[in-house]
Motif scaffolding. Structure first.
Motif, mmCIF file in Angstrom:
data_model
loop_
_atom_site.group_PDB
_atom_site.id
_atom_site.type_symbol
_atom_site.label_atom_id
_atom_site.label_comp_id
_atom_site.label_asym_id
_atom_site.label_seq_id
_atom_site.Cartn_x
_atom_site.Cartn_y
_atom_site.Cartn_z
ATOM 1 N N ARG A 277 0.848 -1.204 0.000
ATOM 2 C CA ARG A 277 0.000 0.000 0.000
ATOM 3 C C ARG A 277 0.883 1.252 0.000
ATOM 4 O O ARG A 277 1.064 1.879 -1.028
ATOM 5 C CB ARG A 277 -0.953 -0.047 1.201
ATOM 6 C CG ARG A 277 -2.163 0.847 1.072
ATOM 7 C CD ARG A 277 -1.905 2.299 1.459
ATOM 8 N NE ARG A 277 -1.500 2.448 2.851
ATOM 9 C CZ ARG A 277 -0.971 3.579 3.332
ATOM 10 N NH1 ARG A 277 -0.779 4.634 2.563
ATOM 11 N NH2 ARG A 277 -0.606 3.659 4.601
ATOM 12 N N ASP A 278 1.511 1.579 1.126
ATOM 13 C CA ASP A 278 2.338 2.792 1.172
ATOM 14 C C ASP A 278 3.566 2.631 0.266
ATOM 15 O O ASP A 278 4.025 3.596 -0.357
ATOM 16 C CB ASP A 278 2.789 3.050 2.620
ATOM 17 C CG ASP A 278 2.696 4.523 3.000
ATOM 18 O OD1 ASP A 278 2.473 5.340 2.097
ATOM 19 O OD2 ASP A 278 2.861 4.859 4.182
ATOM 20 N N PHE B 188 -8.318 6.258 8.361
ATOM 21 C CA PHE B 188 -7.410 7.325 8.825
ATOM 22 C C PHE B 188 -7.966 8.717 8.561
ATOM 23 O O PHE B 188 -8.781 8.925 7.667
ATOM 24 C CB PHE B 188 -6.026 7.185 8.170
ATOM 25 C CG PHE B 188 -5.980 7.617 6.726
ATOM 26 C CD1 PHE B 188 -6.439 6.783 5.723
ATOM 27 C CD2 PHE B 188 -5.465 8.867 6.365
ATOM 28 C CE1 PHE B 188 -6.401 7.175 4.391
ATOM 29 C CE2 PHE B 188 -5.419 9.267 5.031
ATOM 30 C CZ PHE B 188 -5.883 8.417 4.044
ATOM 31 N N SER C 59 -5.872 5.621 12.262
ATOM 32 C CA SER C 59 -4.600 6.361 12.191
ATOM 33 C C SER C 59 -4.831 7.854 12.269
ATOM 34 O O SER C 59 -5.701 8.399 11.565
ATOM 35 C CB SER C 59 -3.903 6.084 10.854
ATOM 36 O OG SER C 59 -3.258 4.861 10.894
ATOM 37 N N GLU D 59 -3.377 10.793 11.014
ATOM 38 C CA GLU D 59 -2.369 11.207 10.034
ATOM 39 C C GLU D 59 -1.650 12.471 10.499
ATOM 40 O O GLU D 59 -2.274 13.389 11.030
ATOM 41 C CB GLU D 59 -3.026 11.433 8.668
ATOM 42 C CG GLU D 59 -1.976 11.553 7.569
ATOM 43 C CD GLU D 59 -2.554 11.941 6.207
ATOM 44 O OE1 GLU D 59 -3.766 12.201 6.106
ATOM 45 O OE2 GLU D 59 -1.754 12.004 5.255
ATOM 46 N N ASN E 253 -3.007 4.062 15.522
ATOM 47 C CA ASN E 253 -1.695 4.261 14.890
ATOM 48 C C ASN E 253 -1.281 5.728 14.963
ATOM 49 O O ASN E 253 -2.083 6.625 14.707
ATOM 50 C CB ASN E 253 -1.803 3.787 13.432
ATOM 51 C CG ASN E 253 -0.492 3.838 12.713
ATOM 52 O OD1 ASN E 253 0.564 3.619 13.307
ATOM 53 N ND2 ASN E 253 -0.526 4.130 11.415
ATOM 54 N N PRO F 44 1.225 8.007 13.210
ATOM 55 C CA PRO F 44 2.210 8.147 12.142
ATOM 56 C C PRO F 44 3.032 9.442 12.239
ATOM 57 O O PRO F 44 2.505 10.491 12.611
ATOM 58 C CB PRO F 44 1.365 8.177 10.864
ATOM 59 C CG PRO F 44 -0.041 7.876 11.268
ATOM 60 C CD PRO F 44 -0.142 8.259 12.711
ATOM 61 N N THR G 62 4.010 11.135 9.619
ATOM 62 C CA THR G 62 3.727 11.114 8.179
ATOM 63 C C THR G 62 4.793 11.812 7.348
ATOM 64 O O THR G 62 5.099 11.403 6.222
ATOM 65 C CB THR G 62 2.340 11.778 7.945
ATOM 66 O OG1 THR G 62 1.405 11.060 8.732
ATOM 67 C CG2 THR G 62 1.922 11.772 6.488
ATOM 68 N N HIS H 274 4.064 4.471 12.766
ATOM 69 C CA HIS H 274 4.210 4.399 11.302
ATOM 70 C C HIS H 274 5.092 5.587 10.922
ATOM 71 O O HIS H 274 4.612 6.725 10.856
ATOM 72 C CB HIS H 274 2.799 4.494 10.698
ATOM 73 C CG HIS H 274 2.741 4.614 9.208
ATOM 74 N ND1 HIS H 274 2.146 3.644 8.422
ATOM 75 C CD2 HIS H 274 3.173 5.571 8.350
ATOM 76 C CE1 HIS H 274 2.208 4.015 7.155
ATOM 77 N NE2 HIS H 274 2.824 5.191 7.081
ATOM 78 N N HIS I 289 7.930 7.744 8.627
ATOM 79 C CA HIS I 289 8.541 7.953 7.306
ATOM 80 C C HIS I 289 9.984 8.413 7.486
ATOM 81 O O HIS I 289 10.377 8.880 8.565
ATOM 82 C CB HIS I 289 7.697 8.928 6.488
ATOM 83 C CG HIS I 289 6.526 8.228 5.859
ATOM 84 N ND1 HIS I 289 6.585 7.692 4.586
ATOM 85 C CD2 HIS I 289 5.295 7.928 6.337
ATOM 86 C CE1 HIS I 289 5.430 7.111 4.298
ATOM 87 N NE2 HIS I 289 4.623 7.244 5.361
HETATM 88 O O1 KIV Z 1 1.990 8.188 6.464
HETATM 89 C C1 KIV Z 1 0.813 8.110 6.852
HETATM 90 O O2 KIV Z 1 0.331 8.899 7.667
HETATM 91 C C2 KIV Z 1 -0.004 7.055 6.281
HETATM 92 C C3 KIV Z 1 -1.356 6.847 6.909
HETATM 93 C C4 KIV Z 1 -2.394 6.538 5.898
HETATM 94 C C5 KIV Z 1 -1.245 5.766 7.947
HETATM 95 O O3 KIV Z 1 0.416 6.349 5.406
#
Ligand code: KIV
Ligand code: ZN
Length: 517
Positions: free
Chosen positions: A13-14, A99, A139, A141, A167, A169, A171, A202, A204
Motif C-alpha cells: 500500500r504505502d 485514517f 490512524s 495522520e 496508529n 504516524p 507522516t 508508522h 517515514h
Molecule cells: O503516512 C501516513 O500517515 C499514512 C497513513 C495513511 C497511515 O500512510
C-alpha cells in the motif's frame, strides 16, 4: 504489557503507491505470499476504493492468505469503509484501517474543519468499520506534528468508538527519536482508556530517522510497528521492517520485546520485493545491502578469521543468506534443479518446475555452468511471463559497432510469424524500432536500466524498462546471457501486458453488449 511487537507491513500500500509503475495482481500476490512466509502479522494489501485494480488485488490476497491478517486502507468516509469491507469479506481474518489527519496544518488547510469535527468524523468512521469487523485500526495522520492535547483527545475518542489499534504516524518524517518517544509516553500517561488498544507507529524516513523513531516508540510502549520491506515508500520511504526485525532480535536483552518473524526469510523477501518492484537496494543498506556482511579492511578480515564476533554482531545465515554458491550444468537433471531450489529455500509452489527446467537447459547450453543466482533470476523471469504471451522472439540478429546498428527479428505474433529489420543509433534502438513497427504499439520509453545478475563474466544481463502507453505506465523485465535479447524481452513483457489488457476489455465490452440486447 505484552512483549510481542505486532509487525504490520504496508509494502503493497504505502510502498506500492510510490512506484513508477504499479504492480499487477500476480506480482502483488507473490509479494503477499512472501510476507506471509516471513511471518508478518498484518499485511496492508491496498486501498480498495482507489481503483478497480486495487480492489481486485486486495480481494485476491484476502482470498489466498491463510496465516497473516489482511488489511485494507480507507479514508474516514462511509463509502471507503464499505468498499474495504466488501473487498475483505472473503478473508479468513481481516482488519479495516481508517485514517484522518489530526495536525493543525492538515486540519485547517487540507480538511478545512474544526478540531471537534475531526473527532466526530474519526469516531463515526471507527464505528462504521466496527459494523463489519472487531479488528479496526484508526490512524491519526501527521500525528508527529499534532499538538499533544489534540492527539490525546483523538486517541481516547477512537478507542472509545471501538478502535482496537491506534496508529501514530510521523507522516512527514519530521520528529526526532526523543520527541517521538515522548509523544508515545505522553499518550500512555494521559489517555485513560489506552490499555484497551494497541498503540502502533508508522514512521517515514525523510530525515533518515524512521527506524530510530520506531524503536524509541517501542521503548515507550508501542506494540505495533508499521513499515515496508527495504523501506520502500513515499518520498524517502517508510521504516524498513527488516531493520526493525534484526534490531529487536540482536538487542533483545535491552529492548525486552520480540516479533513473530522468521528471520531467515528476510533476505529472500527483500530480493523478491526489490525485483518485482524494480527498486534496487543500495549496497551499504543495513541488513539486506550487498555489502552488509562483507568485510573489506585487512584488519577486520584478520579479526574475523580469529573470532567472528570481533566484527560481526549477527550472522548472514540469520537472515537466510547462504554463503554457498552452487552450480549445475546441462547434464544436471530436473531433480538436481529442484534440489538446488530447495536448498535456496524455494518450495515448488513458488515456481513451475517444467518451465524452470526448460529455461535452465537453454541457459546451461549457452553458459556452461549455471549458478544459484542464475536459477533465482530465471525463476523471477519465468514467473513474470505468461503461458499465453502473444508476442515472443523467435529469431534475433544484431549488427553493431562504430556504424549505424541493424537488427533483424522474427516475432511470433500469436499464430503468425513476422520478420522485419530496422536500423538505429545503437542495437537497442534498432531493436525497439523494429518491434514497435511489427506490433504497431505507440509506446514511449521513460526509463531503461541494465544490470548484471550474478558475478563477473558469469552473470546474466537483466533489462528493466518503464514504458508509457495511453497514459499508463508499465514495468518490463528481461533476462538473458545476451543484453540485447534481454532488452527485447523487457519491451515484449510490456507489450504482452498491454495486449492482454486490451483482449480482456474487448471481452468485457462484448459481454456487456450481449446483456444489453
Ligand atoms: O503516512 C501516513 O500517515 C499514512 C497513513 C495513511 C497511515 O500512510
Ligand atoms: Zn505512510
Amino acid at each position: 504489557m505484552q512483549d510481542k511487537v505486532v509487525i504490520f507491513d504496508t509494502t503493497l500500500r504505502d510502498g506500492e503507491q510510490a512506484l513508477s509503475a504499479s504492480l499487477c495482481v500476480k506480482d502483488k500476490l507473490h509479494i503477499a505470499l512472501a510476507l506471509e512466509r516471513l511471518g508478518v502479522d498484518v499485511i496492508e494489501a491496498g486501498f480498495p476504493v482507489s481503483s478497480p485494480g486495487d480492489f481486485e488485488s486486495v480481494q485476491t490476497i484476502a482470498k489466498t492468505l491463510k496465516k497473516s491478517r489482511v488489511c485494507a486502507l480507507s479514508r474516514a468516509l462511509d463509502k471507503d469503509i464499505d468498499v474495504a469491507a466488501e473487498c475483505l469479506k472473503v478473508a479468513e481474518a481481516f482488519r479495516i484501517h481508517t485514517f484522518l489527519s489530526t495536525s493543525t496544518i492538515h486540519v485547517k488547510d487540507k480538511l478545512r474543519l474544526q478540531y471537534d469535527e475531526v473527532i466526530e468524523m474519526g469516531t463515526k468512521a471507527v464505528k462504521r468499520a466496527r459494523r463489519y469487523t472487531d479488528d479496526v485500526e484508526f490512524s491519526c495522520e501527521d500525528a508527529g506534528r499534532t499538538p499533544i492535547d489534540n492527539l490525546c483527545r483523538m486517541v481516547e475518542a477512537a478507542i472509545k468508538a471501538g478502535a482496537t489499534t491506534v496508529n501514530i504516524p510521523d507522516t512527514v518524517g519530521y520528529t526526532l527519536p526523543c520527541e517521538f518517544g515522548a509523544i508515545i509516553e505522553n499518550l500512555f500517561q494521559r489517555v485513560p482508556n489506552i490499555d484497551k488498544a494497541i498503540i502502533s507507529v508508522h514512521c517515514h524516513d525523510d530525515l533518515g530517522l524512521s527506524v530510530a523513531n520506531s524503536i524509541s516508540a517501542i521503548q515507550a510502549g508501542a506494540r505495533q510497528v508499521e513499515g515496508t520491506i527495504n523501506g520502500i515508500g513515499e518520498r524517502a520511504g517508510n521504516c524498513a521492517l527488516e531493520e526493525i526485525a534484526m534490531i529487536i532480535k540482536t538487542r533483545e536483552n535491552t529492548l525486552k520485546v520480540k516479533t513473530a518473524l522468521k528471520h531467515d526469510e528476510i533476505h529472500r523477501t527483500s530480493k523478491t520485493v526489490s525485483q518485482l518492484c524494480n527498486m534496487p537496494i543500495q549496497a551499504n543498506k543495513a541488513i539486506v545491502g550487498a555489502n552488509a556482511f562483507s568485510h573489506s579492511s585487512g584488519i577486520h578480515q584478520d579479526g574475523m578469521l580469529k573470532n567472528k564476533n570481533t566484527y560481526e554482531i549477527m550472522t548472514p545465515e540469520s537472515i537466510g543468506l547462504s554463503q554457498k554458491s552452487l552450480n549445475l550444468t546441462s547434464r544436471s537433471g530436473r531433480a538436481a534443479v529442484k534440489n538446488h531450489m530447495q536448498q535456496m529455500g524455494y518450495s515448488e509452489k513458488e515456481y513451475d518446475l517444467p518451465s524452470l527446467y526448460a529455461s535452465f537447459l537453454k541457459l546451461a547450453d549457452r553458459k556452461g555452468q549455471v549458478f544459484d543466482y542464475d536459477l533465482e533470476a530465471l525463476m523471477f523471469f519465468n514467473n513474470l511471463q505468461e503461458e499465453d504471451d502473444h508476442y515472443k522472439i523467435k529469431y534475433l540478429s544484431v549488427q553493431s559497432g562504430n556504424i549505424m546498428a541493424t537488427t533483424s527479428i522474427t516475432l511470433q505474433c500469436g499464430a503468425q510469424e513476422i520478420s522485419d529489420a530496422a536500423i538505429g543509433n545503437g542495437p537497442v534502438d534498432a531493436l525497439y524500432q523494429v518491434i514497435y513497427r511489427i506490433t504497431q504499439y505507440d509506446i514511449t520509453l521513460d526509463k531503461f536500466d541494465l544490470t548484471a545478475k550474478g558475478e563477473g563474466e558469469n552473470g546474466l544481463g537483466q533489462a528493466d524498462i518503464i514504458a508509457r502507453y495511453k497514459g499508463r505506465k508499465y514495468h518490463g523485465t528481461g533476462i538473458s546471457t545476451d543484453i540485447i535479447e534481454a532488452s527485447g524481452q523487457a519491451l515484449l513483457h510490456v507489450i504482452n501486458s498491454i495486449y492482454r489488457a486490451e483482449q480482456i476489455s474487448k471481452i468485457k465490452k462484448k459481454t456487456s453488449l450481449k446483456k444489453e440486447k
